[in-house]
Design an enzyme around this catalytic site. Sequence first.
Site, PDB file in Angstrom:
ATOM      1  N   LYS A   2       0.944  -1.182  -0.137  1.00  0.00           N
ATOM      2  CA  LYS A   2       0.133  -0.015  -0.022  1.00  0.00           C
ATOM      3  C   LYS A   2       0.937   1.070   0.157  1.00  0.00           C
ATOM      4  CE  LYS A   2      -4.418   0.749   0.187  1.00  0.00           C
ATOM      5  NZ  LYS A   2      -5.615  -0.296  -0.192  1.00  0.00           N
TER       6      LYS A   2
HETATM    7  N1  GLU Z   1      -7.183   0.181  -3.399  1.00  0.00           N
HETATM    8  C1  GLU Z   1      -7.976  -0.976  -3.760  1.00  0.00           C
HETATM    9  C2  GLU Z   1      -8.105  -1.609  -2.579  1.00  0.00           C
HETATM   10  O1  GLU Z   1      -7.857  -1.471  -1.444  1.00  0.00           O
HETATM   11  C3  GLU Z   1      -7.529  -1.755  -5.124  1.00  0.00           C
HETATM   12  C4  GLU Z   1      -6.108  -2.047  -4.897  1.00  0.00           C
HETATM   13  C5  GLU Z   1      -5.506  -2.615  -6.341  1.00  0.00           C
HETATM   14  O2  GLU Z   1      -6.178  -2.691  -7.329  1.00  0.00           O
HETATM   15  O3  GLU Z   1      -4.346  -2.943  -6.470  1.00  0.00           O
HETATM   16  O4  GLU Z   1      -8.378  -2.966  -2.852  1.00  0.00           O
END
Ligand code: GLU
Length: 413
Positions: A105
């Site tokens: 993240k």
């Molecule tokens: N931000 C989204 C999540 O928390 C998508 C993450 C992604 O597509 O890599 O799942």
Amino acid sequence: MARSGYQWTTNTFLKRAMDALKLEEHYETLLVMPRREVRVELAIRMDDGSLGNFIGYRIQHDNSRGPYKGGLRYHPKADIDQVRSLASLMTWKTAVIDVPFGGAKGGIDADPAKLSVLELERLTRRFVDQIHDFIGERMDIPAPDVNTDQRVMGWFFDQYTRHHGFAPGVVTGKPVALHGSLGREAATGRGCLIAIREVLAAAGETVDGTSFAVQGFGNVGSWFARLVHAQRGKIVAVSDVRGGVHAGDGLDIPKLVEHAKATGSVVGFTGATPITNKELFAVDCDVLVPAALGHVIDENVAKDVLARYVLEAANGPCTVHGSDTLEQRGILCVPDIWANAGGVTASYFEWVQNLQQHRWTEERVNEELELHVVQAHRRIRETMARFGCSMRTAAFVLAVERVKAATDLRGIG
Ligand code: GLU
């Protein structure tokens, strides 16, 4: 670690699964700690000539099942505790939904509402300048999250190519006109709809005729509301950062979407009663859907919830005590790592298309998304039966088993 922080919450849920599986202690180090943490200073020129100073993070939690994967959020409260917790959740999410990625993240402690478009672009490009050696289409693939969207991903892709040449698979959630995938934008909301449809079906219920209250009207909340409305589900309340609206007979969602687009908020929508965010959690409905930020449902909020189901469209919306209170009260909490995994699943499809230089139809994206979400539900139910545990613990158990298997097969060396 603070017993109230985001990491503590995620690790407590994770620990329950590790205990259920009776894992040896050394897995605690392997599965709990992030593998790499990158923290960067982001100094940019503001429009008025002054210096803007921000901090950016990219936390890479685990890559035993595939390249690190996860979104990038812009939020004043995005700090290391929050981003570590979210990175870990991504590891378990990609494992539950069974796409070949690990978890990561990113976060920048900026409030995009206070930045001009040009400042936002400079901030994004500066972040890429600072972390480009740590990401890549086979290393770590960012995506949209809170307050970031396809435009930000487009800048991200462009800036990365300046350093490394053409590599569209370095980031997902891009605009369709710039190597993005059809169906990606709606995918998180669509995945949430499929998840609740399956949960309702297991109890002999349908979306048609079920009532929902949705907290958050960003990408996830608004797409979810639109899709539920199209299936004749009743959205009785919606809120965003500024406040909410309530209509016991159901809100006209297409009109509400137009209103929110025109005014920037759901507040002021005619034909509905104004409510606060706090009131939304206690609205009389079947399914409560937190679709915004983390830790909004603590034990005090949970004790007033009238819904029979809580669908975690956001990441980490429940504290440990909030989640336990819901469970004690017989409210089924559909956990984030499965409920909102539609986004990363469509990100995987986008990545596959980018690597193959090939475009899928929207129907194909939606069909394959459906398969992943439904299959994960079957496996979660089997795991619930096997361990006699909550849906959240079952989802974590399933994920931990998969990550552990990959970790063991790779060996420690
Ligand atoms: N931000 C989204 C999540 O928390 C998508 C993450 C992604 O597509 O890599 O799942």
